[in-house]
Scaffold this motif. Structure first.
Motif, PDB file in Angstrom:
ATOM      1  N   VAL A 113       0.975  -1.379   0.064  1.00  0.00           N
ATOM      2  CA  VAL A 113       0.064  -0.191   0.140  1.00  0.00           C
ATOM      3  C   VAL A 113       0.783   1.216   0.152  1.00  0.00           C
ATOM      4  N   VAL A 114       1.780   1.147   0.822  1.00  0.00           N
ATOM      5  CA  VAL A 114       3.004   2.226   0.956  1.00  0.00           C
ATOM      6  C   VAL A 114       3.570   2.455  -0.504  1.00  0.00           C
ATOM      7  N   THR A 115       4.286   1.553  -1.197  1.00  0.00           N
ATOM      8  CA  THR A 115       4.820   1.766  -2.153  1.00  0.00           C
ATOM      9  C   THR A 115       4.191   2.019  -3.418  1.00  0.00           C
ATOM     10  N   SER A 116       3.090   1.246  -3.473  1.00  0.00           N
ATOM     11  CA  SER A 116       1.909   1.765  -4.448  1.00  0.00           C
ATOM     12  C   SER A 116       1.053   3.018  -4.638  1.00  0.00           C
ATOM     13  N   SER A 117       1.119   3.402  -3.822  1.00  0.00           N
ATOM     14  CA  SER A 117       0.068   4.804  -3.425  1.00  0.00           C
ATOM     15  C   SER A 117       0.751   5.934  -4.483  1.00  0.00           C
ATOM     16  N   ASP A 118      -0.036   6.347  -5.399  1.00  0.00           N
ATOM     17  CA  ASP A 118       0.464   7.354  -6.542  1.00  0.00           C
ATOM     18  C   ASP A 118       0.608   8.879  -5.510  1.00  0.00           C
ATOM     19  N   LYS A 119      -0.150   8.919  -4.414  1.00  0.00           N
ATOM     20  CA  LYS A 119      -0.028  10.087  -3.531  1.00  0.00           C
ATOM     21  C   LYS A 119       1.037  10.142  -2.527  1.00  0.00           C
ATOM     22  N   LYS A 120       1.726   8.995  -2.367  1.00  0.00           N
ATOM     23  CA  LYS A 120       2.869   8.841  -1.442  1.00  0.00           C
ATOM     24  C   LYS A 120       2.497   9.393  -0.061  1.00  0.00           C
ATOM     25  N   ARG A 121       1.293   9.020   0.604  1.00  0.00           N
ATOM     26  CA  ARG A 121       0.974   9.552   1.768  1.00  0.00           C
ATOM     27  C   ARG A 121       1.515   9.074   2.869  1.00  0.00           C
ATOM     28  N   PHE A 122       2.358   8.024   2.878  1.00  0.00           N
ATOM     29  CA  PHE A 122       3.030   7.169   4.129  1.00  0.00           C
ATOM     30  C   PHE A 122       4.551   7.093   3.628  1.00  0.00           C
ATOM     31  N   SER A 123       5.262   7.127   4.703  1.00  0.00           N
ATOM     32  CA  SER A 123       6.651   6.776   4.626  1.00  0.00           C
ATOM     33  C   SER A 123       7.156   5.731   5.503  1.00  0.00           C
ATOM     34  N   LEU A 124       7.968   4.851   5.398  1.00  0.00           N
ATOM     35  CA  LEU A 124       8.423   3.781   5.856  1.00  0.00           C
ATOM     36  C   LEU A 124      10.017   4.039   6.208  1.00  0.00           C
ATOM     37  N   SER A 125      10.444   3.610   7.463  1.00  0.00           N
ATOM     38  CA  SER A 125      11.835   3.851   7.980  1.00  0.00           C
ATOM     39  C   SER A 125      12.753   3.027   6.937  1.00  0.00           C
ATOM     40  N   THR A 126      13.973   2.982   6.891  1.00  0.00           N
ATOM     41  CA  THR A 126      14.951   2.527   6.139  1.00  0.00           C
ATOM     42  C   THR A 126      14.972   1.063   6.496  1.00  0.00           C
ATOM     43  N   ASP A 127      14.774   0.751   7.803  1.00  0.00           N
ATOM     44  CA  ASP A 127      14.713  -0.709   7.988  1.00  0.00           C
ATOM     45  C   ASP A 127      13.257  -1.180   7.905  1.00  0.00           C
ATOM     46  N   ASP A 128      12.178  -0.603   7.452  1.00  0.00           N
ATOM     47  CA  ASP A 128      10.963  -1.111   7.406  1.00  0.00           C
ATOM     48  C   ASP A 128      10.312  -1.590   8.663  1.00  0.00           C
ATOM     49  N   ARG A 129      10.760  -0.819   9.783  1.00  0.00           N
ATOM     50  CA  ARG A 129      10.053  -1.243  11.087  1.00  0.00           C
ATOM     51  C   ARG A 129       9.161  -0.277  11.541  1.00  0.00           C
ATOM     52  N   LEU A 130       9.187   1.182  10.804  1.00  0.00           N
ATOM     53  CA  LEU A 130       8.343   2.109  11.483  1.00  0.00           C
ATOM     54  C   LEU A 130       7.595   2.654  10.245  1.00  0.00           C
ATOM     55  N   ILE A 131       6.558   3.354  10.420  1.00  0.00           N
ATOM     56  CA  ILE A 131       5.670   3.880   9.462  1.00  0.00           C
ATOM     57  C   ILE A 131       5.252   5.240  10.007  1.00  0.00           C
ATOM     58  N   ARG A 132       4.966   6.202   8.979  1.00  0.00           N
ATOM     59  CA  ARG A 132       4.332   7.547   9.416  1.00  0.00           C
ATOM     60  C   ARG A 132       3.604   7.832   8.172  1.00  0.00           C
ATOM     61  N   ALA A 133       2.673   8.922   8.527  1.00  0.00           N
ATOM     62  CA  ALA A 133       1.893   9.642   7.337  1.00  0.00           C
ATOM     63  C   ALA A 133       2.812  10.668   6.922  1.00  0.00           C
ATOM     64  N   ALA A 134       2.898  11.191   5.767  1.00  0.00           N
ATOM     65  CA  ALA A 134       3.855  11.954   5.182  1.00  0.00           C
ATOM     66  C   ALA A 134       3.408  13.372   5.838  1.00  0.00           C
ATOM     67  N   GLN A 135       1.923  13.749   5.919  1.00  0.00           N
ATOM     68  CA  GLN A 135       1.477  15.066   6.370  1.00  0.00           C
ATOM     69  C   GLN A 135       0.230  14.958   6.358  1.00  0.00           C
ATOM     70  N   GLY A 136      -0.529  15.910   6.859  1.00  0.00           N
ATOM     71  CA  GLY A 136      -2.014  16.116   7.109  1.00  0.00           C
ATOM     72  C   GLY A 136      -2.439  15.557   8.393  1.00  0.00           C
ATOM     73  N   HIS A 137      -1.540  15.636   9.247  1.00  0.00           N
ATOM     74  CA  HIS A 137      -1.840  15.286  10.794  1.00  0.00           C
ATOM     75  C   HIS A 137      -2.683  16.463  11.532  1.00  0.00           C
ATOM     76  N   SER A 138      -3.508  15.950  12.192  1.00  0.00           N
ATOM     77  CA  SER A 138      -4.305  16.760  13.244  1.00  0.00           C
ATOM     78  C   SER A 138      -4.116  16.152  14.543  1.00  0.00           C
ATOM     79  N   SER A 139      -3.386  15.099  14.764  1.00  0.00           N
ATOM     80  CA  SER A 139      -3.140  14.698  15.997  1.00  0.00           C
ATOM     81  C   SER A 139      -2.098  15.523  16.885  1.00  0.00           C
ATOM     82  N   ALA A 140      -2.434  15.789  18.086  1.00  0.00           N
ATOM     83  CA  ALA A 140      -1.688  16.739  18.941  1.00  0.00           C
ATOM     84  C   ALA A 140      -0.347  16.200  19.429  1.00  0.00           C
TER      85      ALA A 140
END
Length: 179
Positions: A55-82
């Motif tokens: 899902v992360v690599t095939s997304s044309d919008k690149k909404r998510f990023s994986l850490s170099t070791d593929d152990r962590l994930i995050r949204a690239a932007q758009g956060h509303s979480s404090a």
């Protein structure tokens, strides 16, 4: 779950409501993929590492990023979480950027400009087609051109997320015109 449903679920928990599945994000938005999988399972959703990577690599919008070791994930932007305060690097924007919105919001935007609302930043695009795609999600689309370089010259800060989306705190109405 389809790829689209997984992407929407990831957007929801990684941008807005990590606590909905008992997830903890660090200040840069990263979380452990194993914790994400376990939280999803507790909420009745079956995910695995390979599906998430796809899902992360095939997304044309690149909404998510994986850490170099593929152990962590995050949204690239758009956060509303404090919990999240991504530290993007400040960057000089191109002369013009674009923002897609619905025509029903135009009157308010002409008065107060573009504001982040519940998100941390206003999202801008370098291309009109991308802005049009965003505007269509909310109704009859309108494309606004942002005089980004003039804003920057007047002290406004711009950042670029991992996925290429431009970010700024707000865009005063004087820097906007219909594209």
């Amino acid at each position: 779950m389809s790829r689209d449903e997984i992407s929407k679920f990831l957007s929801y928990v990684l941008r807005h409501e990590p606590q909905a599945i008992g997830l903890q994000l660090d200040s840069e938005g990263w979380t452990d993929i194993d914790a994400l999988i376990a939280g999803a399972a507790r909420s009745g959703r079956s995910l695995d590492i390979e599906t998430i990577k796809e899902v992360v690599t095939s997304s044309d919008k690149k909404r998510f990023s994986l850490s170099t070791d593929d152990r962590l994930i995050r949204a690239a932007q758009g956060h509303s979480s404090a919990q999240v305060r991504l530290q993007h690097t400040q960057k000089q924007p191109p002369e013009c950027l674009y923002h897609g919105t619905a025509s029903r919001f135009l009157e308010s935007i002409e008065v107060q400009g573009l504001i982040a609302g519940t998100r941390h930043h206003v999202h801008l695009s370098q291309e009109v087609p991308t802005a049009l795609q965003v505007g269509q999600r909310y109704g009859s689309p309108v494309i606004l051109e942002v005089d980004a370089l003039r804003m920057h010259a007047q002290g406004f800060e711009f950042f670029q997320a991992d996925n290429g989306v431009w970010l700024t705190q707000a865009v005063p109405a004087e820097f906007l015109k219909r594209a």
